[in-house]
Design an enzyme around this catalytic site. Structure first.
Site, PDB file in Angstrom:
ATOM      1  N   TYR A  58      54.658 -50.485  48.325  1.00  0.00           N
ATOM      2  CA  TYR A  58      53.961 -51.238  47.286  1.00  0.00           C
ATOM      3  C   TYR A  58      52.936 -50.339  46.610  1.00  0.00           C
ATOM      4  O   TYR A  58      51.905 -50.001  47.174  1.00  0.00           O
ATOM      5  CB  TYR A  58      53.269 -52.467  47.869  1.00  0.00           C
ATOM      6  CG  TYR A  58      54.182 -53.487  48.508  1.00  0.00           C
ATOM      7  CD1 TYR A  58      55.548 -53.511  48.229  1.00  0.00           C
ATOM      8  CD2 TYR A  58      53.683 -54.437  49.388  1.00  0.00           C
ATOM      9  CE1 TYR A  58      56.379 -54.449  48.823  1.00  0.00           C
ATOM     10  CE2 TYR A  58      54.502 -55.382  49.982  1.00  0.00           C
ATOM     11  CZ  TYR A  58      55.853 -55.384  49.696  1.00  0.00           C
ATOM     12  OH  TYR A  58      56.682 -56.308  50.293  1.00  0.00           O
ATOM     13  N   GLY A 226      56.089 -67.461  42.094  1.00  0.00           N
ATOM     14  CA  GLY A 226      55.157 -68.093  41.178  1.00  0.00           C
ATOM     15  C   GLY A 226      55.703 -69.301  40.448  1.00  0.00           C
ATOM     16  O   GLY A 226      54.932 -70.125  39.934  1.00  0.00           O
TER      17      GLY A 226
END
Length: 335
Positions: A58, A226
Protein backbone atom coordinates in the site's frame (compact mmCIF):
# COMPACT_ATOMS: atom_id res chain seq x y z
CA UNK A 1 -16.68 -2.63 22.22
CA UNK A 2 -17.09 -6.41 22.35
CA UNK A 3 -14.07 -8.61 21.69
CA UNK A 4 -13.70 -11.32 19.06
CA UNK A 5 -11.24 -14.18 18.70
CA UNK A 6 -8.76 -14.90 15.96
CA UNK A 7 -7.03 -18.27 15.79
CA UNK A 8 -8.92 -20.58 18.16
CA UNK A 9 -9.13 -17.85 20.80
CA UNK A 10 -5.38 -17.26 20.98
CA UNK A 11 -5.75 -13.62 19.92
CA UNK A 12 -8.56 -11.17 20.66
CA UNK A 13 -9.46 -7.95 18.90
CA UNK A 14 -12.27 -5.42 18.83
CA UNK A 15 -15.41 -6.46 16.96
CA UNK A 16 -14.61 -3.96 14.20
CA UNK A 17 -11.19 -3.04 12.84
CA UNK A 18 -9.84 -0.42 10.45
CA UNK A 19 -8.69 -1.01 6.89
CA UNK A 20 -5.87 1.47 6.37
CA UNK A 21 -5.41 1.10 2.60
CA UNK A 22 -7.51 4.16 1.57
CA UNK A 23 -5.13 6.43 3.46
CA UNK A 24 -2.39 5.98 0.88
CA UNK A 25 -3.37 3.59 -1.93
CA UNK A 26 -6.19 2.39 -4.12
CA UNK A 27 -8.69 5.22 -3.77
CA UNK A 28 -8.75 8.91 -4.72
CA UNK A 29 -5.26 10.44 -4.37
CA UNK A 30 -6.73 13.90 -3.75
CA UNK A 31 -8.27 12.66 -0.48
CA UNK A 32 -4.99 11.57 1.07
CA UNK A 33 -3.93 13.81 3.92
CA UNK A 34 -1.31 12.69 6.40
CA UNK A 35 -2.56 14.51 9.48
CA UNK A 36 -6.15 13.37 8.89
CA UNK A 37 -4.90 9.80 8.56
CA UNK A 38 -3.27 10.10 11.96
CA UNK A 39 -6.52 11.43 13.47
CA UNK A 40 -8.40 8.54 11.88
CA UNK A 41 -6.06 5.99 13.43
CA UNK A 42 -6.23 7.59 16.87
CA UNK A 43 -10.04 7.76 16.69
CA UNK A 44 -10.29 4.08 15.80
CA UNK A 45 -8.04 3.09 18.69
CA UNK A 46 -9.90 5.36 21.12
CA UNK A 47 -13.15 3.57 20.25
CA UNK A 48 -11.73 0.05 20.50
CA UNK A 49 -11.37 -0.62 16.75
CA UNK A 50 -7.86 -1.86 17.37
CA UNK A 51 -7.22 -4.24 14.44
CA UNK A 52 -5.26 -2.01 12.03
CA UNK A 53 -4.96 -3.73 8.66
CA UNK A 54 -2.13 -2.65 6.34
CA UNK A 55 0.32 -4.05 3.77
CA UNK A 56 3.77 -3.14 2.51
CA UNK A 57 2.42 -2.77 -1.04
CA UNK A 58 0.00 0.00 0.00
CA UNK A 59 1.72 3.11 -1.23
CA UNK A 60 3.99 1.19 -1.58
CA UNK A 61 5.38 1.46 1.94
CA UNK A 62 3.75 4.78 2.88
CA UNK A 63 0.79 3.12 4.61
CA UNK A 64 3.08 1.33 7.04
CA UNK A 65 5.02 4.55 7.65
CA UNK A 66 1.81 6.36 8.63
CA UNK A 67 0.87 3.56 11.02
CA UNK A 68 4.36 3.63 12.46
CA UNK A 69 3.88 7.23 13.59
CA UNK A 70 0.88 6.15 15.68
CA UNK A 71 2.30 2.83 16.87
CA UNK A 72 5.35 4.64 18.24
CA UNK A 73 3.00 6.16 20.83
CA UNK A 74 0.22 3.55 21.11
CA UNK A 75 1.62 0.12 20.31
CA UNK A 76 -0.08 -1.49 23.30
CA UNK A 77 -3.49 -0.28 22.10
CA UNK A 78 -3.20 -1.77 18.61
CA UNK A 79 -3.44 -5.17 16.98
CA UNK A 80 -1.23 -4.89 13.89
CA UNK A 81 -2.17 -6.86 10.79
CA UNK A 82 0.37 -6.61 7.96
CA UNK A 83 0.87 -8.49 4.70
CA UNK A 84 3.61 -9.91 2.51
CA UNK A 85 3.69 -11.51 -0.92
CA UNK A 86 3.06 -8.66 -3.35
CA UNK A 87 5.69 -6.34 -4.80
CA UNK A 88 4.85 -3.09 -6.57
CA UNK A 89 6.28 -2.70 -10.05
CA UNK A 90 6.16 0.36 -12.26
CA UNK A 91 2.74 -0.42 -13.75
CA UNK A 92 1.46 -3.37 -11.74
CA UNK A 93 1.99 -5.58 -8.72
CA UNK A 94 3.52 -9.05 -8.84
CA UNK A 95 3.37 -11.95 -6.42
CA UNK A 96 6.60 -12.89 -4.68
CA UNK A 97 6.56 -15.80 -2.25
CA UNK A 98 10.25 -16.63 -2.19
CA UNK A 99 11.38 -17.39 1.37
CA UNK A 100 14.29 -14.96 1.20
CA UNK A 101 11.99 -12.17 0.08
CA UNK A 102 9.51 -12.98 2.86
CA UNK A 103 12.21 -12.64 5.50
CA UNK A 104 13.54 -9.35 4.09
CA UNK A 105 10.06 -7.92 3.67
CA UNK A 106 9.13 -8.70 7.27
CA UNK A 107 12.21 -6.94 8.62
CA UNK A 108 11.45 -3.92 6.44
CA UNK A 109 7.82 -3.81 7.63
CA UNK A 110 8.91 -3.98 11.27
CA UNK A 111 11.17 -0.97 10.72
CA UNK A 112 8.47 1.08 9.01
CA UNK A 113 5.84 0.13 11.60
CA UNK A 114 8.25 0.96 14.45
CA UNK A 115 7.46 -2.23 16.30
CA UNK A 116 9.28 -5.38 17.36
CA UNK A 117 6.46 -7.76 16.44
CA UNK A 118 3.55 -8.00 14.00
CA UNK A 119 0.42 -9.51 15.55
CA UNK A 120 -0.97 -11.06 12.35
CA UNK A 121 1.22 -11.51 9.27
CA UNK A 122 -0.81 -12.40 6.21
CA UNK A 123 0.13 -13.90 2.86
CA UNK A 124 -1.26 -11.31 0.47
CA UNK A 125 -1.19 -13.54 -2.61
CA UNK A 126 0.12 -17.00 -3.44
CA UNK A 127 3.09 -16.90 -5.82
CA UNK A 128 2.29 -19.32 -8.67
CA UNK A 129 6.02 -20.01 -9.09
CA UNK A 130 6.67 -20.94 -5.43
CA UNK A 131 4.97 -23.83 -3.59
CA UNK A 132 2.77 -22.36 -0.89
CA UNK A 133 4.43 -24.68 1.63
CA UNK A 134 7.76 -22.91 1.07
CA UNK A 135 6.30 -19.43 1.49
CA UNK A 136 4.26 -20.46 4.53
CA UNK A 137 7.25 -22.22 6.05
CA UNK A 138 9.29 -19.01 5.82
CA UNK A 139 6.46 -17.13 7.49
CA UNK A 140 6.30 -19.76 10.23
CA UNK A 141 10.02 -19.21 10.88
CA UNK A 142 9.19 -15.58 11.62
CA UNK A 143 6.83 -16.74 14.36
CA UNK A 144 9.62 -18.86 15.82
CA UNK A 145 11.94 -15.86 15.71
CA UNK A 146 9.46 -13.74 17.68
CA UNK A 147 8.90 -11.27 14.84
CA UNK A 148 5.32 -12.39 14.18
CA UNK A 149 2.62 -13.71 16.53
CA UNK A 150 0.23 -15.44 14.10
CA UNK A 151 -0.23 -16.10 10.40
CA UNK A 152 -3.12 -15.27 8.09
CA UNK A 153 -4.04 -16.00 4.50
CA UNK A 154 -5.65 -13.49 2.10
CA UNK A 155 -8.27 -14.51 -0.43
CA UNK A 156 -9.18 -10.98 -1.51
CA UNK A 157 -10.97 -10.74 -4.82
CA UNK A 158 -11.35 -14.47 -5.29
CA UNK A 159 -15.06 -14.16 -5.95
CA UNK A 160 -14.87 -11.06 -8.11
CA UNK A 161 -11.64 -11.40 -10.02
CA UNK A 162 -11.32 -12.10 -13.73
CA UNK A 163 -12.39 -15.64 -14.58
CA UNK A 164 -13.61 -16.46 -11.08
CA UNK A 165 -17.10 -17.37 -12.21
CA UNK A 166 -20.32 -15.72 -11.10
CA UNK A 167 -20.64 -17.63 -7.84
CA UNK A 168 -16.98 -17.33 -6.92
CA UNK A 169 -16.73 -21.14 -6.66
CA UNK A 170 -13.55 -21.55 -8.66
CA UNK A 171 -11.63 -18.84 -6.83
CA UNK A 172 -12.56 -19.99 -3.35
CA UNK A 173 -12.11 -23.67 -4.06
CA UNK A 174 -8.53 -22.84 -5.00
CA UNK A 175 -8.15 -20.83 -1.79
CA UNK A 176 -9.36 -23.74 0.33
CA UNK A 177 -6.87 -26.06 -1.34
CA UNK A 178 -4.04 -23.66 -0.50
CA UNK A 179 -5.33 -23.30 3.05
CA UNK A 180 -5.32 -27.06 3.52
CA UNK A 181 -1.71 -27.25 2.31
CA UNK A 182 -0.59 -24.33 4.49
CA UNK A 183 -2.35 -25.79 7.53
CA UNK A 184 -0.11 -28.85 7.29
CA UNK A 185 2.94 -26.62 7.76
CA UNK A 186 1.76 -24.17 10.43
CA UNK A 187 -1.66 -23.19 11.85
CA UNK A 188 -3.70 -20.65 9.93
CA UNK A 189 -5.10 -18.13 12.44
CA UNK A 190 -7.14 -15.97 10.07
CA UNK A 191 -8.40 -15.80 6.52
CA UNK A 192 -9.05 -12.41 4.96
CA UNK A 193 -11.61 -12.16 2.17
CA UNK A 194 -14.10 -9.72 0.74
CA UNK A 195 -17.39 -10.09 2.59
CA UNK A 196 -20.33 -7.70 2.39
CA UNK A 197 -24.02 -7.49 1.63
CA UNK A 198 -23.23 -7.20 -2.08
CA UNK A 199 -20.38 -9.77 -2.05
CA UNK A 200 -21.53 -12.54 0.32
CA UNK A 201 -19.70 -15.46 -1.35
CA UNK A 202 -17.11 -15.85 1.40
CA UNK A 203 -19.89 -16.53 3.91
CA UNK A 204 -20.94 -19.56 1.88
CA UNK A 205 -17.56 -20.95 0.92
CA UNK A 206 -14.84 -19.81 3.32
CA UNK A 207 -16.65 -19.21 6.57
CA UNK A 208 -17.62 -22.87 7.13
CA UNK A 209 -13.96 -23.89 6.71
CA UNK A 210 -12.89 -21.23 9.20
CA UNK A 211 -15.62 -21.97 11.74
CA UNK A 212 -14.81 -25.70 11.77
CA UNK A 213 -11.19 -24.94 12.67
CA UNK A 214 -11.52 -21.97 15.01
CA UNK A 215 -9.98 -19.70 12.37
CA UNK A 216 -10.96 -16.03 12.29
CA UNK A 217 -12.34 -14.41 9.16
CA UNK A 218 -11.18 -10.84 8.54
CA UNK A 219 -13.89 -9.32 6.34
CA UNK A 220 -12.35 -6.94 3.83
CA UNK A 221 -14.38 -4.33 1.93
CA UNK A 222 -17.45 -4.84 4.16
CA UNK A 223 -18.87 -1.54 2.87
CA UNK A 224 -18.53 -2.50 -0.79
CA UNK A 225 -15.60 -0.13 -1.38
CA UNK A 226 -17.76 2.70 -0.12
CA UNK A 227 -20.91 1.98 -2.15
CA UNK A 228 -22.94 0.59 0.76
CA UNK A 229 -22.49 3.81 2.72
CA UNK A 230 -24.90 5.50 0.31
CA UNK A 231 -22.55 8.46 -0.12
CA UNK A 232 -21.48 7.74 -3.72
CA UNK A 233 -23.54 9.21 -6.54
CA UNK A 234 -24.06 7.32 -9.82
CA UNK A 235 -22.28 9.07 -12.66
CA UNK A 236 -20.12 11.23 -10.39
CA UNK A 237 -17.02 9.42 -11.61
CA UNK A 238 -13.70 8.62 -9.94
CA UNK A 239 -10.17 9.88 -10.27
CA UNK A 240 -8.15 7.84 -12.81
CA UNK A 241 -5.91 6.32 -10.12
CA UNK A 242 -8.92 5.15 -8.10
CA UNK A 243 -9.42 1.39 -8.53
CA UNK A 244 -13.18 1.90 -8.65
CA UNK A 245 -12.83 3.77 -11.96
CA UNK A 246 -12.22 0.36 -13.58
CA UNK A 247 -14.57 -1.79 -11.52
CA UNK A 248 -17.74 -2.95 -13.34
CA UNK A 249 -19.88 -2.37 -10.25
CA UNK A 250 -18.98 1.31 -10.30
CA UNK A 251 -20.14 2.19 -13.80
CA UNK A 252 -22.95 4.75 -13.78
CA UNK A 253 -25.46 2.09 -14.90
CA UNK A 254 -24.41 -0.46 -12.28
CA UNK A 255 -24.38 2.11 -9.48
CA UNK A 256 -27.88 3.27 -10.41
CA UNK A 257 -29.13 -0.32 -10.51
CA UNK A 258 -27.52 -1.15 -7.18
CA UNK A 259 -29.22 1.72 -5.34
CA UNK A 260 -31.86 -0.85 -4.32
CA UNK A 261 -29.27 -2.37 -1.98
CA UNK A 262 -28.57 0.95 -0.28
CA UNK A 263 -32.30 1.68 -0.03
CA UNK A 264 -32.84 -1.65 1.71
CA UNK A 265 -30.07 -0.97 4.21
CA UNK A 266 -31.55 2.45 4.92
CA UNK A 267 -34.98 0.93 5.62
CA UNK A 268 -33.44 -1.39 8.18
CA UNK A 269 -31.40 1.47 9.67
CA UNK A 270 -34.53 3.58 10.24
CA UNK A 271 -36.01 0.82 12.39
CA UNK A 272 -33.01 1.10 14.70
CA UNK A 273 -33.17 4.86 15.15
CA UNK A 274 -32.59 8.11 13.27
CA UNK A 275 -28.86 8.11 14.00
CA UNK A 276 -28.20 4.64 12.55
CA UNK A 277 -26.81 4.67 9.01
CA UNK A 278 -26.85 2.30 6.05
CA UNK A 279 -23.12 1.77 6.55
CA UNK A 280 -23.64 0.68 10.15
CA UNK A 281 -26.32 -1.80 9.11
CA UNK A 282 -23.98 -3.19 6.42
CA UNK A 283 -21.29 -3.71 9.07
CA UNK A 284 -23.78 -5.19 11.54
CA UNK A 285 -24.75 -7.71 8.84
CA UNK A 286 -21.11 -8.80 8.55
CA UNK A 287 -20.82 -9.13 12.33
CA UNK A 288 -23.97 -11.27 12.35
CA UNK A 289 -22.30 -13.86 10.11
CA UNK A 290 -20.42 -15.37 13.05
CA UNK A 291 -18.66 -14.63 16.36
CA UNK A 292 -15.21 -14.96 14.81
CA UNK A 293 -15.85 -12.54 11.89
CA UNK A 294 -14.11 -9.15 12.15
CA UNK A 295 -14.88 -6.53 9.49
CA UNK A 296 -12.12 -4.06 8.58
CA UNK A 297 -13.89 -1.19 6.81
CA UNK A 298 -11.57 1.24 5.11
CA UNK A 299 -11.60 4.84 6.29
CA UNK A 300 -9.51 7.91 5.60
CA UNK A 301 -11.44 10.34 7.81
CA UNK A 302 -11.86 10.30 11.58
CA UNK A 303 -15.65 10.74 11.44
CA UNK A 304 -16.00 7.67 9.18
CA UNK A 305 -13.88 5.62 11.58
CA UNK A 306 -16.10 6.73 14.47
CA UNK A 307 -19.30 5.87 12.58
CA UNK A 308 -17.93 2.46 11.66
CA UNK A 309 -16.87 1.66 15.22
CA UNK A 310 -20.36 2.45 16.53
CA UNK A 311 -21.79 -0.19 14.19
CA UNK A 312 -20.81 -2.77 16.81
CA UNK A 313 -23.72 -1.46 18.89
CA UNK A 314 -26.32 -2.27 16.20
CA UNK A 315 -28.05 -5.61 16.78
CA UNK A 316 -29.96 -6.85 13.77
CA UNK A 317 -33.11 -8.89 14.33
CA UNK A 318 -34.10 -12.03 12.47
CA UNK A 319 -36.53 -9.88 10.48
CA UNK A 320 -33.74 -7.46 9.58
CA UNK A 321 -31.52 -10.28 8.36
CA UNK A 322 -34.35 -11.80 6.35
CA UNK A 323 -35.03 -8.46 4.67
CA UNK A 324 -31.37 -8.01 3.79
CA UNK A 325 -31.22 -11.58 2.44
CA UNK A 326 -34.10 -10.72 0.15
CA UNK A 327 -32.40 -7.70 -1.43
CA UNK A 328 -31.50 -8.08 -5.12
CA UNK A 329 -28.06 -9.35 -6.07
CA UNK A 330 -25.55 -6.69 -7.03
CA UNK A 331 -25.31 -5.73 -10.70
CA UNK A 332 -21.89 -5.71 -12.32
CA UNK A 333 -19.27 -8.48 -12.29
CA UNK A 334 -15.78 -8.97 -13.69
CA UNK A 335 -17.05 -11.73 -15.98
Amino acid sequence: MERRSIGAGSLTVGAIGLGCMPMSWGYAPSHRRGEESLRTLHTALDLGANLLDTADVYGPYTNELVLGRVLRERRSDAFVSAKVGLRAGEQHVVADGRPGYVRRACDASLRRLRTDVIDLYQLHRVDPDVPVEETWGAMAELVGAGKVRALGFCALGAAAGPGAGRSGDRGYRSTVRHLERAQQVFPVSAVQAELSVWSPEAAWQLLPWCAARGVGLVAAMPLGSGFLTGTLRPGAGFEPEDVRARHPRFTAHAMASNQALVAGLRRVALRHGPEVTAAQVALAWVLAQGPHVVPVPGADRAHWAAENARAAEVRLTAADLAEIAGLPAAVGAWD
